[in-house]
Design a protein around this motif. Structure first.
Motif, PDB file in Angstrom:
ATOM      1  N   ARG A 160     -13.422  -4.464  10.299  1.00 40.53           N
ATOM      2  CA  ARG A 160     -13.671  -5.808   9.800  1.00 40.53           C
ATOM      3  C   ARG A 160     -14.803  -6.502  10.549  1.00 40.53           C
ATOM      4  O   ARG A 160     -15.461  -7.399  10.011  1.00 40.53           O
ATOM      5  CB  ARG A 160     -12.392  -6.636   9.885  1.00 40.53           C
ATOM      6  CG  ARG A 160     -12.393  -7.893   9.020  1.00 40.53           C
ATOM      7  CD  ARG A 160     -11.377  -8.902   9.487  1.00 40.53           C
ATOM      8  NE  ARG A 160     -11.557  -9.182  10.898  1.00 40.53           N
ATOM      9  CZ  ARG A 160     -10.597  -9.051  11.816  1.00 40.53           C
ATOM     10  NH1 ARG A 160      -9.408  -8.639  11.479  1.00 40.53           N
ATOM     11  NH2 ARG A 160     -10.857  -9.322  13.088  1.00 40.53           N
ATOM     12  N   ASP A 206     -14.532  -3.253  -1.617  1.00 41.28           N
ATOM     13  CA  ASP A 206     -13.707  -2.112  -1.993  1.00 41.28           C
ATOM     14  C   ASP A 206     -14.557  -0.858  -1.804  1.00 41.28           C
ATOM     15  O   ASP A 206     -15.708  -0.937  -1.343  1.00 41.28           O
ATOM     16  CB  ASP A 206     -13.163  -2.229  -3.422  1.00 41.28           C
ATOM     17  CG  ASP A 206     -14.250  -2.409  -4.470  1.00 41.28           C
ATOM     18  OD1 ASP A 206     -15.418  -1.998  -4.224  1.00 41.28           O
ATOM     19  OD2 ASP A 206     -13.959  -2.955  -5.547  1.00 41.28           O
ATOM     20  N   HIS A 243      -6.365  -1.153  10.710  1.00 46.65           N
ATOM     21  CA  HIS A 243      -6.022  -1.299   9.292  1.00 46.65           C
ATOM     22  C   HIS A 243      -5.009  -0.233   8.905  1.00 46.65           C
ATOM     23  O   HIS A 243      -5.116   0.927   9.334  1.00 46.65           O
ATOM     24  CB  HIS A 243      -7.272  -1.147   8.419  1.00 46.65           C
ATOM     25  CG  HIS A 243      -8.222  -2.291   8.529  1.00 46.65           C
ATOM     26  ND1 HIS A 243      -7.941  -3.542   8.026  1.00 46.65           N
ATOM     27  CD2 HIS A 243      -9.458  -2.388   9.086  1.00 46.65           C
ATOM     28  CE1 HIS A 243      -8.960  -4.356   8.260  1.00 46.65           C
ATOM     29  NE2 HIS A 243      -9.883  -3.683   8.902  1.00 46.65           N
ATOM     30  N   ARG A 245       0.818  -1.215   0.000  1.00 51.25           N
ATOM     31  CA  ARG A 245       0.000   0.000   0.000  1.00 51.25           C
ATOM     32  C   ARG A 245       0.846   1.256   0.000  1.00 51.25           C
ATOM     33  O   ARG A 245       1.825   1.361   0.736  1.00 51.25           O
ATOM     34  CB  ARG A 245      -0.940   0.012   1.206  1.00 51.25           C
ATOM     35  CG  ARG A 245      -1.914  -1.139   1.209  1.00 51.25           C
ATOM     36  CD  ARG A 245      -3.086  -0.904   2.153  1.00 51.25           C
ATOM     37  NE  ARG A 245      -4.066  -1.938   1.942  1.00 51.25           N
ATOM     38  CZ  ARG A 245      -4.948  -1.945   0.938  1.00 51.25           C
ATOM     39  NH1 ARG A 245      -4.971  -0.928   0.090  1.00 51.25           N
ATOM     40  NH2 ARG A 245      -5.789  -2.927   0.798  1.00 51.25           N
ATOM     41  N   ARG A 272     -11.201  -4.045   2.441  1.00 47.42           N
ATOM     42  CA  ARG A 272     -10.026  -4.744   1.934  1.00 47.42           C
ATOM     43  C   ARG A 272     -10.488  -5.883   1.035  1.00 47.42           C
ATOM     44  O   ARG A 272     -11.074  -6.859   1.503  1.00 47.42           O
ATOM     45  CB  ARG A 272      -9.187  -5.295   3.087  1.00 47.42           C
ATOM     46  CG  ARG A 272      -8.597  -4.207   3.998  1.00 47.42           C
ATOM     47  CD  ARG A 272      -7.528  -3.416   3.260  1.00 47.42           C
ATOM     48  NE  ARG A 272      -6.926  -2.391   4.092  1.00 47.42           N
ATOM     49  CZ  ARG A 272      -7.234  -1.097   4.057  1.00 47.42           C
ATOM     50  NH1 ARG A 272      -8.194  -0.677   3.235  1.00 47.42           N
ATOM     51  NH2 ARG A 272      -6.598  -0.227   4.818  1.00 47.42           N
ATOM     52  N   CYS A 274     -12.592   0.609   6.491  1.00 52.85           N
ATOM     53  CA  CYS A 274     -11.443   0.325   5.621  1.00 52.85           C
ATOM     54  C   CYS A 274     -11.684  -0.974   4.865  1.00 52.85           C
ATOM     55  O   CYS A 274     -11.290  -2.053   5.337  1.00 52.85           O
ATOM     56  CB  CYS A 274     -10.166   0.241   6.443  1.00 52.85           C
ATOM     57  SG  CYS A 274      -9.541   1.819   7.023  1.00 52.85           S
ATOM     58  N   GLU A 306      -7.024   3.447   1.680  1.00 49.26           N
ATOM     59  CA  GLU A 306      -8.199   2.990   0.941  1.00 49.26           C
ATOM     60  C   GLU A 306      -9.336   2.906   1.945  1.00 49.26           C
ATOM     61  O   GLU A 306      -9.485   1.919   2.663  1.00 49.26           O
ATOM     62  CB  GLU A 306      -7.948   1.626   0.298  1.00 49.26           C
ATOM     63  CG  GLU A 306      -9.132   1.106  -0.506  1.00 49.26           C
ATOM     64  CD  GLU A 306      -8.879  -0.269  -1.093  1.00 49.26           C
ATOM     65  OE1 GLU A 306      -9.856  -0.919  -1.495  1.00 49.26           O
ATOM     66  OE2 GLU A 306      -7.708  -0.684  -1.136  1.00 49.26           O
ATOM     67  N   SER A 329     -17.038  -3.458   6.408  1.00 47.72           N
ATOM     68  CA  SER A 329     -16.396  -2.138   6.419  1.00 47.72           C
ATOM     69  C   SER A 329     -17.360  -1.041   5.995  1.00 47.72           C
ATOM     70  O   SER A 329     -17.330   0.067   6.538  1.00 47.72           O
ATOM     71  CB  SER A 329     -15.169  -2.142   5.503  1.00 47.72           C
ATOM     72  OG  SER A 329     -14.229  -3.097   5.943  1.00 47.72           O
ATOM     73  N   TYR A 367      -8.882  -8.223  -0.456  1.00 49.42           N
ATOM     74  CA  TYR A 367      -8.248  -9.515  -0.216  1.00 49.42           C
ATOM     75  C   TYR A 367      -8.693 -10.147   1.102  1.00 49.42           C
ATOM     76  O   TYR A 367      -8.316 -11.270   1.407  1.00 49.42           O
ATOM     77  CB  TYR A 367      -6.718  -9.390  -0.248  1.00 49.42           C
ATOM     78  CG  TYR A 367      -6.157  -8.383   0.728  1.00 49.42           C
ATOM     79  CD1 TYR A 367      -5.818  -8.748   2.024  1.00 49.42           C
ATOM     80  CD2 TYR A 367      -5.963  -7.066   0.346  1.00 49.42           C
ATOM     81  CE1 TYR A 367      -5.313  -7.821   2.920  1.00 49.42           C
ATOM     82  CE2 TYR A 367      -5.453  -6.135   1.235  1.00 49.42           C
ATOM     83  CZ  TYR A 367      -5.127  -6.516   2.511  1.00 49.42           C
ATOM     84  OH  TYR A 367      -4.621  -5.595   3.400  1.00 49.42           O
TER      85      TYR A 367
END
Length: 371
Positions: free
Chosen positions: A269, A58, A295, A26, A51, A49, A30, A99, A53
């Protein structure tokens, strides 16, 4: 309180340094930011936030979630009880978009607190703490020269507790641990994070057996929720297994209990402050240790949300991550910056914003990018 609008934004602020680990690299934040407006014109701001992955989210998918549920949220939520009911009735949707909902929930709690002129802790019946919070350093998978420089910078800031990201490159990881030995650290102050590096427990055990055992715990060595495999690793190496992606809601705790496990609990999360508190409540009952995670790239806004969970835990967590503020970000989202000081800590009694309505933060909305 009556909501009139919920609008989505982002704040893609660059980092001062590149942060790497096994799953991602990063250079900028994001995040997904939500502004909740009430009929009196009061505004609350929240951050998540996403993520891709980790949860498949997103910024764009988070904004779609907001738009999909905006009418229901605006029409249903008027106080804490109705917010809790909405969460209960939309559990599966929040599980898939934690998120996104974290940003929404925090914005609503902030607005509700400002409407009622009370801080979010009082809103949630959490007793405020006037204590010192010590933070862990996080060493990413950087080239050795950058790792060496950052390690010594952390030492100058007073850090004594470290999380080290593994790369899977034996020579590189060996060098990282040897460097920690040189500065006098022992296994009580070091934990490793593999970011789901291995697929088989035996491969992980073989790899780590070749390294100095300068650590007390290992975070996410296998694919998410491979609890049997992680238990095998913990038994073979006599270390704790730290759950991150493998434990995001209360259902993940059903078959876990006691000493082999530690939970890295992240508000974003988990799907917001309320859900994070519920996970923390059950984990404590089951004897599972808790690390309050963060994060990379979260602003002071999300750090503020984590402080609410920290105070629920009475500042009794095993470790606390985050609060990097402008140590990492080139700019923060709020005028007030929540970040660790030169002693790697935050003194809660000096954070006046903890007594102010809502989050207590003054958000510079001109920095937000509309979605």
């Amino acid at each position: 309180m009556r909501l009139t609008e919920l609008n989505g934004f982002t704040f893609p602020v660059p980092f001062k340094v590149v942060f790497r680990h096994a799953a991602a690299s990063r250079r900028q934040a994001e995040n997904f930011v939500v502004c909740a407006t009430t009929h009196t014109g009061v505004q609350g701001i929240g951050e998540g936030c996403p993520r891709s992955y980790v949860s498949g989210e997103d910024v764009e998918s988070s904004n779609r979630f907001l738009k999909q549920h905006q009418a229901s949220l605006v029409n249903s939520i008027m106080d804490l009880a109705s917010l809790q009911e909405w969460i209960l009735n939309h559990k599966s949707e929040i599980d898939d978009n934690p998120s996104a909902f974290c940003a929404i929930e925090m914005a609503i709690l902030d607005a509700l607190g400002r409407e009622e002129t009370t801080c979010i802790e009082s809103l949630l019946d959490i007793s405020p703490k006037q204590e010192v919070v010590r933070y862990s350093a996080v060493l990413g998978d950087a080239p050795f020269a950058a790792y060496w420089w950052l390690l010594r910078r952390y030492i100058r800031h007073g850090f004594t507790d470290f999380k080290v990201k593994l790369s899977g490159n034996r020579k590189s990881d060996l060098g990282k641990l040897q460097e920690l030995t040189k500065i006098g650290l022992d296994s009580r102050h070091v934990r490793l994070d593999a970011n789901n590096l291995w697929s088989a427990s035996d491969d992980c055990i073989e790899y780590l057996s070749s390294l100095p055992q300068l650590y007390w715990g290992l975070e996410e060595p296998l694919q998410p929720r491979d609890f049997a495999g992680m238990r095998k690793i913990g038994t073979a190496l006599r270390i704790k297994q730290i759950l991150d992606e493998s434990c995001t809601n209360v259902e993940d705790l059903e078959n876990l209990c006691g000493s082999p496990w530690v939970l890295n609990l992240r508000v974003s999360r988990a799907g917001g402050i309320l859900r994070a508190i519920e996970v923390a409540r059950i984990a404590r009952k089951q004897g599972i240790g808790i690390i309050l995670g963060a994060h990379v790239g979260e602003t002071s806004l999300l750090t503020r949300g984590t402080l609410a969970v920290l105070q629920f835990l009475k500042n009794e967590q095993i470790a606390c991550e985050g609060a990097f503020g402008r140590h990492l970000l080139t700019s923060d989202l709020s005028r007030e910056v929540i970040q660790f000081d030169q002693n790697a800590q935050i003194e809660l009694q000096q954070l006046r914003l903890l007594q102010l309505p809502g989050t207590g933060l003054t958000i510079e909305q001109s920095k937000l990018k509309a979605l």
